[in-house]
Design an enzyme around this catalytic site. Structure first.
Site, PDB file in Angstrom:
ATOM      1  N   LYS A  92       0.837  -1.214   0.000  1.00  0.00           N
ATOM      2  CA  LYS A  92       0.000   0.000   0.000  1.00  0.00           C
ATOM      3  C   LYS A  92       0.867   1.258   0.000  1.00  0.00           C
ATOM      4  O   LYS A  92       0.657   2.176  -0.779  1.00  0.00           O
ATOM      5  CB  LYS A  92      -0.930  -0.010   1.211  1.00  0.00           C
ATOM      6  CG  LYS A  92      -1.912   1.152   1.232  1.00  0.00           C
ATOM      7  CD  LYS A  92      -2.790   1.131   2.471  1.00  0.00           C
ATOM      8  CE  LYS A  92      -3.825   0.046   2.426  1.00  0.00           C
ATOM      9  NZ  LYS A  92      -4.801   0.134   3.546  1.00  0.00           N
ATOM     10  N   GLU A 102      10.057  -5.726   4.136  1.00  0.00           N
ATOM     11  CA  GLU A 102      10.187  -7.057   3.527  1.00  0.00           C
ATOM     12  C   GLU A 102       9.902  -7.015   2.033  1.00  0.00           C
ATOM     13  O   GLU A 102      10.648  -7.582   1.216  1.00  0.00           O
ATOM     14  CB  GLU A 102       9.228  -8.049   4.208  1.00  0.00           C
ATOM     15  CG  GLU A 102       9.522  -8.305   5.670  1.00  0.00           C
ATOM     16  CD  GLU A 102       8.766  -7.374   6.607  1.00  0.00           C
ATOM     17  OE1 GLU A 102       8.628  -7.751   7.792  1.00  0.00           O
ATOM     18  OE2 GLU A 102       8.327  -6.300   6.173  1.00  0.00           O
ATOM     19  N   GLY A 110      -5.348  -4.454   5.281  1.00  0.00           N
ATOM     20  CA  GLY A 110      -4.529  -5.421   4.551  1.00  0.00           C
ATOM     21  C   GLY A 110      -5.036  -6.839   4.632  1.00  0.00           C
ATOM     22  O   GLY A 110      -5.067  -7.564   3.635  1.00  0.00           O
ATOM     23  N   ARG A 111      -5.475  -7.273   5.825  1.00  0.00           N
ATOM     24  CA  ARG A 111      -5.883  -8.668   5.969  1.00  0.00           C
ATOM     25  C   ARG A 111      -7.268  -8.938   5.387  1.00  0.00           C
ATOM     26  O   ARG A 111      -7.734 -10.069   5.407  1.00  0.00           O
ATOM     27  CB  ARG A 111      -5.814  -9.082   7.443  1.00  0.00           C
ATOM     28  CG  ARG A 111      -6.567  -8.193   8.408  1.00  0.00           C
ATOM     29  CD  ARG A 111      -6.114  -8.487   9.835  1.00  0.00           C
ATOM     30  NE  ARG A 111      -6.738  -7.639  10.835  1.00  0.00           N
ATOM     31  CZ  ARG A 111      -6.330  -6.409  11.136  1.00  0.00           C
ATOM     32  NH1 ARG A 111      -5.310  -5.880  10.489  1.00  0.00           N
ATOM     33  NH2 ARG A 111      -6.926  -5.712  12.082  1.00  0.00           N
ATOM     34  N   GLU A 162      -4.853 -11.000  14.496  1.00  0.00           N
ATOM     35  CA  GLU A 162      -4.419  -9.612  14.360  1.00  0.00           C
ATOM     36  C   GLU A 162      -5.589  -8.664  14.598  1.00  0.00           C
ATOM     37  O   GLU A 162      -5.419  -7.562  15.106  1.00  0.00           O
ATOM     38  CB  GLU A 162      -3.820  -9.367  12.966  1.00  0.00           C
ATOM     39  CG  GLU A 162      -3.070  -8.049  12.850  1.00  0.00           C
ATOM     40  CD  GLU A 162      -2.238  -7.954  11.590  1.00  0.00           C
ATOM     41  OE1 GLU A 162      -2.734  -7.416  10.580  1.00  0.00           O
ATOM     42  OE2 GLU A 162      -1.089  -8.435  11.600  1.00  0.00           O
ATOM     43  N   HIS A 177      -3.824 -37.731  12.043  1.00  0.00           N
ATOM     44  CA  HIS A 177      -2.625 -38.513  12.363  1.00  0.00           C
ATOM     45  C   HIS A 177      -1.562 -37.634  13.014  1.00  0.00           C
ATOM     46  O   HIS A 177      -0.400 -38.031  13.120  1.00  0.00           O
ATOM     47  CB  HIS A 177      -2.064 -39.161  11.091  1.00  0.00           C
ATOM     48  CG  HIS A 177      -2.984 -40.175  10.495  1.00  0.00           C
ATOM     49  ND1 HIS A 177      -2.872 -41.524  10.734  1.00  0.00           N
ATOM     50  CD2 HIS A 177      -4.063 -40.033   9.679  1.00  0.00           C
ATOM     51  CE1 HIS A 177      -3.823 -42.179  10.091  1.00  0.00           C
ATOM     52  NE2 HIS A 177      -4.565 -41.289   9.437  1.00  0.00           N
ATOM     53  N   LYS A 235       8.691  -3.496  14.492  1.00  0.00           N
ATOM     54  CA  LYS A 235       9.250  -2.867  13.286  1.00  0.00           C
ATOM     55  C   LYS A 235      10.174  -1.711  13.646  1.00  0.00           C
ATOM     56  O   LYS A 235      11.259  -1.549  13.086  1.00  0.00           O
ATOM     57  CB  LYS A 235       8.115  -2.343  12.391  1.00  0.00           C
ATOM     58  CG  LYS A 235       7.299  -3.396  11.678  1.00  0.00           C
ATOM     59  CD  LYS A 235       6.257  -2.711  10.814  1.00  0.00           C
ATOM     60  CE  LYS A 235       5.371  -3.686  10.086  1.00  0.00           C
ATOM     61  NZ  LYS A 235       4.353  -3.004   9.261  1.00  0.00           N
TER      62      LYS A 235
END
Length: 547
Positions: free
Chosen positions: A209, A215, A269-270, A355, A386, A514
């Protein structure tokens, strides 16, 4: 109008639920089923191609009514209206929360500060459609005149988890393009992707954005440097596109203005896969399927907005989650899809749920005095059976679990699907009923187990059962049904946040790390460790000495 501010523990319904919990905590679900042959019909919802059976829960009619009373007490109806009408319910960032507008019909109205944003949304959707068709058809080519064969999505968080989950989920519908995802700033991640692609035939989609995310920019710079080993600077504009709001930084990177797909600050964002962040989805499965995904989500939006609470799937699931989290003390929920295609659903929902509602400050600015948020985890069945199902069946923790299954297999292999679904149904039955001492003894007798051995083994073979589950049975995994499923969990998040009296759409908790990382990075570059706590200084000095 802001969201209502109500400490849920102050409501009369909460106090009644606390009292009711003392009556229900030792209730037997098996006994409730034996007394009511129509329990499943009473505690289930059929909607479109979804059947949601929540009858295998530690609830009765009174529980359900009290939970609905709680929803009314915290003014959930008012909150839903504010949500869909574009009011600034993300108050700490002074933003609307309108990812629902991204999948609205073209004739809809969604106002942000008095302006209808739907026409702009459809302009971007048309741009996605045209661009996707050009790439998929081979009309738009790379710098050597070859059609594209691979797509690399470069993002992190919601700019990665959502598209990656959907592309994986819709593999059955994919075209000839191979889509890769780079997210982690770990250089090994980007270099492993680079090994698989050809610079002449790869399109790179940078999703950020602000175009400042560490990253994403680090990975984008690494990929561009690799790309320029064999291509000229002019070729960047043919192979790189961006989803961003920062036009200046994107063009400085070398991307043409016409290859920028806009984002909006009223989309978190999510919750952004429905926007141009989903460009890689459209490229992977074609715009028609991407549009079907949006339509499925819109159908769930309408259901959530219009249905009464007792027939409202997201509301019911959220209320059940509140019941277990805040009264039974269950801290986690498992999500088990019985399809390998949804192997990334739980990781995707981890961000969406944890979040959003991992907050300890209420909307009144005061610390909450009750539990918020749930820990989300899970893997596809039957693999998970399993692995960690032992803990769910016989562990000491109460873990409410969603089972998600499909009636029809995509490849039509009935033998495999029947075996898969037999496990799907068997697990919820086993979690409900368990295995009694009498049943275990009968098995021992049939197997000829000696009396001494039987006495020793008996306690280990007993299953208490009474473990709560929700069963979501869907006709088929299609783009549309996937859209409805994801939107269902989005609205569940919203309801929980309203009841817990927290702001679900900010994420200040990710900022501190951050900020500190930026300071520490300077110290790593300079080789001079400044003042930290003793442990951090010790670790940094050890790292610098040995790197």
């Amino acid at each position: 109008m802001a969201l209502p501010i109500t400490n849920p523990t102050s409501t009369s319904s909460w106090k009644k639920l606390q009292k009711h919990y003392t009556e229900m905590r030792n209730i037997s679900m098996s006994e409730m089923f034996s007394k009511d042959n129509s329990r499943a019909e009473k505690f289930s919802i059929q909607w479109n191609d979804f059947l949601v059976d929540y009858s295998k829960n530690l609830i009765d009619k009174d529980t359900f009514n009290l939970l609905q009373d709680l929803a009314f007490d915290v003014k959930l109806n008012q909150a839903i209206t504010s949500y869909f009408e574009g009011e600034n319910i993300n108050q700490t960032e002074n933003r609307a929360v309108l990812h629902t507008a991204l999948r609205a019909n073209e004739n809809a109205t969604a106002l942000v500060e008095g302006v209808n944003v739907v026409p702009e949304i459809f302009e971007v959707k048309n741009k996605i459609k045209v661009f996707s068709n050009e790439i998929i058809s081979g009309q738009r080519k790379g710098y050597t005149g070859k059609p594209f064969t691979d797509i690399v999505n470069i993002g992190i968080g919601g700019s990665d988890l959502g598209p990656a989950m959907v592309v994986e989920a819709l593999q059955f519908y994919k075209n000839h393009l191979n889509v890769h995802f780079v997210s982690n700033v770990d250089g090994d991640h980007v270099n492993e992707v680079i090994k698989k692609i050809n610079p002449e035939t790869t399109l790179f989609v940078i999703v950020s954005k602000t175009f400042t995310t560490q990253e994403t920019l680090s990975n984008s710079e690494t990929i561009r440097s690799w790309f320029l080993q064999t291509a000229s600077n002019d070729a960047v504009s043919k192979h790189f596109v961006a989803v961003s709001t920062n036009i200046q930084k994107v063009t400085d990177f070398g991307i043409n203005r016409e290859n920028i797909f806009p984002m909006w600050d009223w989309v978190g964002g999510r919750f952004s896969l429905w926007s141009a962040v989903g460009l890689s989805i459209s490229l992977a499965v074609g715009f028609t399927n991407f549009d079907e995904l949006l339509q499925g989500a819109h159908d769930m939006d309408e259901h959530f907005k219009n249905e009464p609470f007792d027939k409202n799937i997201p509301v019911v699931l959220a209320l059940l989650s509140i019941w277990y989290n805040n009264f039974f003390g269950a801290e986690s929920e498992a999500i088990i899809p019985y399809t390998q295609y949804l192997q990334k659903l739980a990781p995707y929902l981890q961000q969406g749920i944890m979040e959003s509602n991992g907050k300890s400050i209420g909307r009144d600015g005061k610390p909450v005095n009750y539990q918020t948020g749930t820990i989300i985890w899970g893997e596809p069945g039957t693999n998970s059976q399993h692995a960690f199902f032992q803990l769910i069946h016989q562990g000491t923790k109460l873990i409410p679990t969603d089972f998600i299954g499909f009636i029809k297999p995509l490849y039509g292999n009935e033998d495999h699907h029947d075996k898969l679904m037999s496990n799907f149904f068997a697990q919820t039955e086993a979690l409900l009923n368990g295995k009694t001492e009498a049943q275990v003894k009968a098995e021992f007798e049939k197997q000829g187990v000696t009396a001494e051995r039987a006495i020793f083994l008996l306690p280990f073979k007993i299953f208490t059962g009474n473990k709560p589950t929700n069963t979501l049975l869907i006709e088929k995994l299609t783009p549309k049904s996937l859209g409805s499923l994801v939107a269902m969990y989005e609205h569940k998040i919203f309801v929980q946040g309203v009841i817990w009296n927290v702001f679900s759409y900010d994420q200040w908790g990710v900022e501190l790390g951050k900020q500190l990382a930026s300071t520490i990075l300077d110290e790593i570059h300079s080789g001079v460790v400044k003042h930290h706590d003793n442990s951090t200084e010790f670790l940094l000095n050890y790292f610098l000495k040995n790197k």
